[in-house]
Write a protein that holds these residues in place. Structure first.
Motif, PDB file in Angstrom:
ATOM      1  N   UNK A 291      -3.578  10.180  14.650  1.00 13.12           N
ATOM      2  CA  UNK A 291      -3.367   9.348  13.457  1.00 13.12           C
ATOM      3  C   UNK A 291      -2.746  10.179  12.336  1.00 13.12           C
ATOM      4  N   UNK A 292      -1.799   9.558  11.639  1.00 15.99           N
ATOM      5  CA  UNK A 292      -1.087  10.215  10.541  1.00 15.99           C
ATOM      6  C   UNK A 292      -1.337   9.360   9.297  1.00 15.99           C
ATOM      7  N   UNK A 293      -1.818   9.960   8.205  1.00 16.14           N
ATOM      8  CA  UNK A 293      -2.164   9.149   7.021  1.00 16.14           C
ATOM      9  C   UNK A 293      -0.973   8.406   6.411  1.00 16.14           C
ATOM     10  N   UNK A 294       0.248   8.811   6.772  1.00 18.13           N
ATOM     11  CA  UNK A 294       1.427   8.138   6.194  1.00 18.13           C
ATOM     12  C   UNK A 294       1.825   6.876   6.969  1.00 18.13           C
ATOM     13  N   UNK A 295       1.125   6.625   8.074  1.00 17.15           N
ATOM     14  CA  UNK A 295       1.530   5.505   8.934  1.00 17.15           C
ATOM     15  C   UNK A 295       0.574   4.322   8.768  1.00 17.15           C
ATOM     16  N   UNK A 296       1.149   3.110   8.681  1.00 14.56           N
ATOM     17  CA  UNK A 296       0.358   1.870   8.678  1.00 14.56           C
ATOM     18  C   UNK A 296       0.173   1.458  10.134  1.00 14.56           C
ATOM     19  N   UNK A 297      -1.062   1.443  10.610  1.00 13.64           N
ATOM     20  CA  UNK A 297      -1.337   1.112  12.012  1.00 13.64           C
ATOM     21  C   UNK A 297      -1.657  -0.374  12.140  1.00 13.64           C
ATOM     22  N   UNK A 298      -0.974  -0.981  13.075  1.00 16.78           N
ATOM     23  CA  UNK A 298      -1.154  -2.418  13.287  1.00 16.78           C
ATOM     24  C   UNK A 298      -1.734  -2.626  14.685  1.00 16.78           C
TER      25      UNK A 298
ATOM     26  N   UNK B 184       5.205   6.530  24.950  1.00 11.74           N
ATOM     27  CA  UNK B 184       4.872   5.880  26.229  1.00 11.74           C
ATOM     28  C   UNK B 184       3.491   6.326  26.701  1.00 11.74           C
ATOM     29  N   UNK B 185       2.496   5.509  26.449  1.00 16.01           N
ATOM     30  CA  UNK B 185       1.128   5.784  26.910  1.00 16.01           C
ATOM     31  C   UNK B 185       0.323   4.492  26.819  1.00 16.01           C
ATOM     32  N   UNK B 186      -0.689   4.367  27.673  1.00 11.24           N
ATOM     33  CA  UNK B 186      -1.539   3.174  27.536  1.00 11.24           C
ATOM     34  C   UNK B 186      -2.791   3.477  26.710  1.00 11.24           C
ATOM     35  N   UNK B 187      -2.759   4.610  25.981  1.00  5.80           N
ATOM     36  CA  UNK B 187      -3.934   4.941  25.159  1.00  5.80           C
ATOM     37  C   UNK B 187      -3.561   5.014  23.675  1.00  5.80           C
ATOM     38  N   UNK B 188      -3.341   3.839  23.120  1.00  6.77           N
ATOM     39  CA  UNK B 188      -2.990   3.741  21.690  1.00  6.77           C
ATOM     40  C   UNK B 188      -4.044   4.446  20.832  1.00  6.77           C
TER      41      UNK B 188
ATOM     42  N   UNK C 115       0.820  -1.219   0.000  1.00  2.79           N
ATOM     43  CA  UNK C 115       0.000   0.000   0.000  1.00  2.79           C
ATOM     44  C   UNK C 115       0.854   1.268   0.000  1.00  2.79           C
ATOM     45  N   UNK C 116       2.150   1.101  -0.053  1.00  2.00           N
ATOM     46  CA  UNK C 116       3.050   2.252  -0.202  1.00  2.00           C
ATOM     47  C   UNK C 116       3.430   2.958   1.092  1.00  2.00           C
ATOM     48  N   UNK C 117       3.110   2.347   2.245  1.00  2.00           N
ATOM     49  CA  UNK C 117       3.486   3.000   3.508  1.00  2.00           C
ATOM     50  C   UNK C 117       4.993   2.921   3.724  1.00  2.00           C
ATOM     51  N   UNK C 118       5.499   3.949   4.414  1.00  2.00           N
ATOM     52  CA  UNK C 118       6.935   3.954   4.748  1.00  2.00           C
ATOM     53  C   UNK C 118       7.144   3.857   6.259  1.00  2.00           C
ATOM     54  N   UNK C 119       6.026   4.009   7.017  1.00  2.00           N
ATOM     55  CA  UNK C 119       6.116   3.960   8.482  1.00  2.00           C
ATOM     56  C   UNK C 119       5.063   2.986   9.009  1.00  2.00           C
TER      57      UNK C 119
END
Ligand SMILES: Cc1ncc(COP(=O)(O)O)c(C=O)c1O
Length: 361
Positions: free
Chosen positions: A146-153, A137-141, A78-82
């Motif tokens: 949210x950044x559109x350039x990041x692939x969130x897993x 460092x946080x317990x609230x993922x 999908x072209x993500x770099x992060x």
């Protein structure tokens, strides 16, 4: 010995998946199975085995690479770099993700939440440093912007796509049975945290026509870790496959046993049974486990053997799935300095460790 894979066994069995499902080879994989003969004698049973997913990759072994082959392929396609994911301060999943992001030139970051501090947690934080994992460092993922350039897993990588790694792992086990490397297990014990490993295996059992009973051992909280979590994820994973092959059979829920008895009430909190299990398998078979996932799971296996009448299970085949990395990072760790981690987590290294009966080993 691990064979050199060209593609997942799942794609060999269902060729159309190759066009529909992203996948990239990250490791030699096809991990060996080994008979635990010394422990067999100690426990009075005849067929105890380990599946050595600790050897899944020379870079960072354990269960996560199987999921990451699908998830990171999705990110790069999908072209993500992060890539960003999340876990506890000592998360193996976050270290594994960073390791393989490095290999693919993706920039990793990890959102890390509090958990009981052990030397294993400290070491994994240093490995985050080594693998250039940017730490938040946080317990609230959910609340991290949210950044559109990041692939969130998701934590643990337990999406239907990631879980395919373990559907595939069941086919791998089936091949080992067919090759005569191991008898078909009557019982398989595996740690459940975000539950994708167990869900993938369960679905894979049906596809591979294995009658094995899956003992999925609780190591984290509901709703991520429960009987229903495994069932729900197995169903979602089946749905993903059924888009390409509607004849794919559904997960055999009757083969699932969810064991809550060894959790100890808190994620990452060492339990006495877990600590004892880690010591026993180390002394008998020189296998290194940790206390968050694999120690509790091996303790559940020992509890099962001890609770059952020897006559009934003496000749049953019991398989322990080792999901923990065994690459030795000792040399690397001594060269890393926690002061290079974000200031707000220096306390992890500066506060004395709680003596869980572990640290002197
Ligand atoms: C060593 C180890 N075993 C087992 C698990 C649990 O796998 P899952 O999250 O797929 O349930 C994890 C998850 O991080 C792990 O690090």
């Amino acid at each position: 010995m691990p064979e050199n894979r060209k593609k997942p066994l799942l794609f060999e069995k269902y060729p159309d998946l190759e066009a529909d499902i992203p996948w990239i080879k990250l490791a030699p994989l096809r991990t060996p199975v080994k008979k635990l003969t010394i422990l067999e004698k100690k426990l009075g049973i005849n067929s105890l085995w380990v599946k050595c997913d600790n050897l899944s990759s020379p870079l960072y072994g354990g269960n996560k690479v199987r999921k990451l082959e699908f998830l990171l392929a999705d990110a790069t396609d999908k072209g993500y770099k992060k890539v960003m994911t999340a876990g506890g301060l000592g998360s193996n999943h976050c270290v594994a993700t960073a390791t393989f992001c490095n290999q693919l030139n993706l920039k990793p970051s990890a959102v890390l939440a509090d958990q009981p501090i052990t030397s294993h947690v400290r070491n994994n934080l240093l490995l985050d440093l080594y693998f250039k994992n940017k730490i938040i460092y946080t317990d609230e993922y959910d609340k991290v912007p949210r950044d559109p350039d990041v692939y969130y897993m998701v934590p643990g990588g337990s999406t239907p796509l990631g879980n395919l790694g373990f559907v595939n792992a069941a086919l791998e086990l089936k091949n080992q049975i067919n090759n005569g490397d191991i008898p078909e297990p009557d019982y398989l014990f595996v740690a459940s945290g975000s539950s994708g490993t167990a869900a993938g295996l369960l679905l894979g059992f049906k596809i591979a026509e294995l009658k094995t009973k899956l003992h999925s051992v609780q190591t984290s909280f509901a709703p991520y870790c429960s009987f229903n979590a495994v069932r729900r994820l197995a169903k979602k994973t089946w749905k993903l496959l059924a888009k390409s092959y509607n004849s794919i059979p559904k997960a055999p829920i009757e083969q699932l046993n969810f064991n809550k008895d060894y959790f100890g009430g808190e994620y990452g909190l060492p339990t006495q049974e877990g600590i004892d299990a880690v010591k026993l398998i180390k002394e008998a078979e020189d296998i290194t486990l940790e206390t968050t996932y694999t120690g509790k799971t091996f303790a559940a296996l020992l509890g099962f053997v001890r609770a059952n009448e020897k006559k009934k299970i003496k000749d049953k085949t019991i398989l322990f799935w080792n999901t923990y990395n065994s690459r030795d990072f000792l040399d690397i760790l001594t060269k890393l300095d926690y002061h290079d981690l974000p200031q707000e987590i220096h306390w992890v290294f500066e506060n004395p460790l709680t003596d869980f009966g572990l640290e002197k080993n």
